[in-house]
Enzyme design. Structure first.
Site, PDB file in Angstrom:
ATOM      1  N   TYR A 144       0.840  -1.191   0.000  1.00 42.27           N
ATOM      2  CA  TYR A 144       0.000   0.000   0.000  1.00 42.27           C
ATOM      3  C   TYR A 144       0.874   1.239   0.000  1.00 42.27           C
ATOM      4  O   TYR A 144       1.877   1.312   0.718  1.00 42.27           O
ATOM      5  CB  TYR A 144      -0.905   0.015   1.249  1.00 42.27           C
ATOM      6  CG  TYR A 144      -1.689   1.303   1.382  1.00 42.27           C
ATOM      7  CD1 TYR A 144      -2.967   1.404   0.863  1.00 42.27           C
ATOM      8  CD2 TYR A 144      -1.122   2.429   1.999  1.00 42.27           C
ATOM      9  CE1 TYR A 144      -3.688   2.598   0.950  1.00 42.27           C
ATOM     10  CE2 TYR A 144      -1.832   3.625   2.084  1.00 42.27           C
ATOM     11  CZ  TYR A 144      -3.108   3.700   1.560  1.00 42.27           C
ATOM     12  OH  TYR A 144      -3.805   4.872   1.633  1.00 42.27           O
TER      13      TYR A 144
ATOM     14  N   GLU B 168      -4.044   7.493  -3.525  1.00 39.42           N
ATOM     15  CA  GLU B 168      -3.473   6.250  -3.022  1.00 39.42           C
ATOM     16  C   GLU B 168      -3.420   5.180  -4.096  1.00 39.42           C
ATOM     17  O   GLU B 168      -4.245   5.147  -4.996  1.00 39.42           O
ATOM     18  CB  GLU B 168      -4.229   5.741  -1.780  1.00 39.42           C
ATOM     19  CG  GLU B 168      -5.628   5.276  -2.053  1.00 39.42           C
ATOM     20  CD  GLU B 168      -6.299   4.634  -0.826  1.00 39.42           C
ATOM     21  OE1 GLU B 168      -5.817   4.779   0.307  1.00 39.42           O
ATOM     22  OE2 GLU B 168      -7.325   3.971  -1.034  1.00 39.42           O
TER      23      GLU B 168
END
Ligand code: GDP
Ligand code: MN
Length: 378
Positions: free
Chosen positions: A101, A189
């Site tokens: 991530y 993101e």
């Protein structure tokens, strides 16, 4: 403004972030054509402005164009968390060795951007962020200096990347930061950022939220808004420049100005009452805008509606007229507690009193009355 995955990915690729080959499709036929052109295993991804698509059947792998066509037939029109699927991104399928991530957001308490990274990306990330936040590494960024290479290297080390992978990770993070800063994003993101068996890194899914207050200077982004994915209340609020946030409590909360609206919600919380929404119609609202604001406040079916207005630019008599206009249009489905103070308050209060509304003098008194109504003591 939330962007779709395909829109965010398209922005990221302009900054050099590697993304899979692919294209968005609006029909089953288009899905088949794109899959044929890619000529290999593809992944079909429903473009809806909500997370958790995988679990809801919004992410499907297809071995060839025929299977892609068949799956797309089921996916179009599908409902995912209340959002209808009308666009499908068709991407070449990527072989995955590891999913990490990488995200950038605004840390409001630090008043700075923050970069976040975790070795556990993909669908696992939400659970890790909730249950083991210490496994998500974060560093605040000085907006004047921008993201520094050493900051990203440190994150790469924390999430266990090799030296070669770290260099690739650094360049992607810097590209992501440029995309984030250049577009006035509140969030950018990549989840998952995939490490392929050969060591290459690819952004497999991106999410971006653009600050609505910056859209006036980001003209190119305005066209990316997908009105079909907004609720009618969100659309209405935007059209009338009303700040509207749906919440989950029992008392509708309408005020002029974000400060007063927040103070009113704080007072409610003090009495353990949760707001059903936050509706701020701003300064200088006319009759029509107040009427729309009431409609929005009632949309969430509150038990009681609290209207707290302090007129500076706003004229209280116009607010009163707006309230009466709203009632004329459709019966009010919950009792109102109204506090009008400031400019033309007397005229406004007289108007409402004549129409059978009960008025209160201060915010505190208004909230006390709301408490009584919620507890059924009146
Ligand atoms: P989200 O669940 O809405 O965030 O959708 P994502 O696009 O992040 O996909 C969810 C998961 O599906 C990923 O974490 C992957 O595990 C898997 N996935 C998505 N695309 C591919 C792909 O091209 N190949 C493979 N093998 N898995 C994929
Ligand atoms: Mn994802």
């Amino acid at each position: 403004m939330r962007l779709h995955e395909y829109q965010a990915q398209r922005i990221l690729t302009r900054y050099g972030v590697p993304i899979p080959r692919g294209k968005v499709a609006f029909s089953v036929e288009e899905v088949r054509q794109i899959a044929e052109r890619l000529g290999k295993r593809v992944v079909l991804k429903a473009q809806v402005l909500t997370g958790g698509r995988g679990r809801a059947g919004g992410i499907r792998l297809a071995d060839d164009a025929a299977e892609a066509e068949r799956l797309a037939g089921h996916m179009f029109g599908m409902d995912i968390n209340g959002y209808r699927v009308s666009k499908i991104l068709v991407d070449e399928a990527i072989e995955i060795e590891q999913e990490v991530y990488l995200g950038l957001a605004i840390d409001r308490s630090a008043a700075r951007p923050v970069i976040l990274a975790s070795a556990e990306g993909g669908t696992k990330f939400a659970k890790v962020a909730r249950d083991a936040p210490e496994r998500v590494y974060r560093t605040t960024i000085d907006p004047l200096l921008g993201l520094r290479v050493y900051q990203v290297r440190e994150l790469a080390y924390h999430i266990g990347l090799s030296r070669a992978q770290a260099e690739e990770f650094v360049s992607i993070a810097l590209q992501l930061y440029r995309a984030f800063a250049d577009n006035d994003a509140l969030l950018a993101e990549i989840n998952p950022l995939v490490i392929c068996p050969g060591g290459d890194m690819v952004s497999l899914d991106a999410r971006m939220i653009i600050d609505d207050n910056a859209l006036f200077r980001r003209c190119g982004l305005i066209d990316l808004r997908d009105e079909g994915q907004e609720t009618w209340a969100e659309q209405l609020a935007r059209r009338y420049s009303i700040n509207y946030v749906k919440l989950s409590g029992q008392v509708g909360c309408l005020a002029n100005g974000a400060g007063l609206a927040m103070a009113t919600m704080d007072l409610l919380r003090k009495y353990d009452i949760r707001p059903a929404n936050f509706v701020d119609f701003g300064g200088g609202a006319g009759v029509e805008k107040v009427k729309v604001a009431l409609r929005l406040a009632f949309a969430d079916r509150p038990q009681v509606l609290l209207i707290n207005v302090f007129g500076g630019v706003t004229c209280c008599d116009e607010v009163a007229q707006g309230i009466l206009a709203a009632r004329k249009e459709s019966p009010l489905t919950a009792p109102l507690v109204v506090r009008l103070a400031g400019r033309n308050a007397q005229a406004g209060r007289a108007l409402l009193a004549r129409s059978g509304f009960h008025m209160v003098d201060s915010s505190v008194e208004a909230v006390r009355q709301v408490v009584d109504l919620v507890n059924g003591e009146q």
